[in-house]
Design an enzyme around this catalytic site. Structure first.
Site, PDB file in Angstrom:
ATOM      1  N   VAL A  53       0.557  -1.021   0.212  1.00  0.00           N
ATOM      2  CA  VAL A  53       0.183   0.155  -0.111  1.00  0.00           C
ATOM      3  C   VAL A  53       0.654   1.087  -0.086  1.00  0.00           C
ATOM      4  O   VAL A  53       0.416   2.130  -0.229  1.00  0.00           O
ATOM      5  CB  VAL A  53      -1.390  -0.053   0.561  1.00  0.00           C
ATOM      6  N   TYR A 145       3.905   4.330  15.738  1.00  0.00           N
ATOM      7  CA  TYR A 145       2.875   3.843  14.768  1.00  0.00           C
ATOM      8  C   TYR A 145       1.225   5.047  15.850  1.00  0.00           C
ATOM      9  O   TYR A 145       0.641   5.031  15.060  1.00  0.00           O
ATOM     10  CB  TYR A 145       2.784   2.636  16.427  1.00  0.00           C
TER      11      TYR A 145
END
Length: 253
Positions: A53, A145
């Site tokens: 992606v 993250y």
């Protein structure tokens, strides 16, 4: 006509659960994933594409194929993500930071970028972005993250504002700790970083929710199917946690 649904990272884990739930609801399924082996064991009726992606050319080619074969897209589930490094911020390498943001944030952006004109042309559509409870709280030792998942929330809210006038809804789903192999890897890394056992870290995560437990992929899948349905026709720009109600984002034993 049945919904045409694209799920990134849809060949295993949460993405696979989401794909199965949409399939059971009668949707046409297209899964995109980097895991060739996982793709190979998806049901035969599903369309399957191997793509990273974070690869702009690969995502462009995927959407060109969707436009050619399906003629449009009703639901985008931008679900792909990686855990990134587990370390104090001063110990994180820039390449690791960038790689984490590339998959978690750039991947969602690229999918939304290509889905938007397709959905605008048909005057309808739903975008569901997968963030995390790390996109609602700080997350010690997981700076890349957490930064990426907070940014996904901002992206989702902005998409809702930009695309709402075109009949397109966008929402963000924030899973908590999900039972499965990916979470096991997180538990192992955090146990090492915190000098704890895997079971101690597991109990810490569970005790950090008011319901005292991890969630399962089917819990996320149920929310995704609901948000893509007519029952949620005026639900847009929302950030919805499916996490057993996090009460302490950094639980200690």
């Amino acid at each position: 006509m049945s919904q045409r649904v694209l799920i990134t990272a849809g060949a295993s884990g949460v993405g696979r659960a989401v794909a199965e739930a949409f399939s059971e609801a009668g949707a046409q399924i297209w899964v995109a994933d980097v895991d060739t082996q996982a793709l190979s064991i998806c049901p035969e009726g599903w369309r399957r594409t191997r793509v990273d992606v974070s690869d702009a050319a690969g995502i462009s080619a995927l959407f060109a194929e969707i436009a050619r074969d399906w003629g449009g897209l009703d639901v985008l589930c931008a679900n792909a993500g990686i855990a990134g490094p587990t370390a104090l911020v001063e110990d994180i390498e820039l390449d690791d930071w960038r790689n984490c943001l590339a998959v978690n944030l750039d991947g969602a952006f690229l999918c939304a970028k290509h889905a938007a004109p397709m959905m605008k042309a048909q005057g309808s559509g739903v975008m569901l972005l997968t963030s995390s409870t790390a996109g609602q709280y700080g997350y010690p030792r997981r700076a890349p993250y957490a930064a990426a998942k907070w940014a996904v929330v901002g992206l989702g809210k902005t998409l809702a504002m930009e695309l709402g006038p075109h009949g397109i809804r966008a929402n963000v789903i924030c899973p908590g700790a999900v039972e499965g192999p990916r979470m096991e890897q997180v538990l192992a890394r955090e146990a090492q970083a915190k000098d704890m056992t895997r079971d101690q870290v597991y109990r810490g995560y569970a005790s950090g929710t008011s319901m005292g437990r991890f969630i399962e992929g089917r819990d996320i899948a149920g929310m995704a199917v609901f948000l893509a349905s007519d029952a949620a026709r005026l639900v847009s720009g929302q950030v919805i946690a499916v996490d057993g109600h996090t009460v302490n984002p950094d639980p200690k034993i």
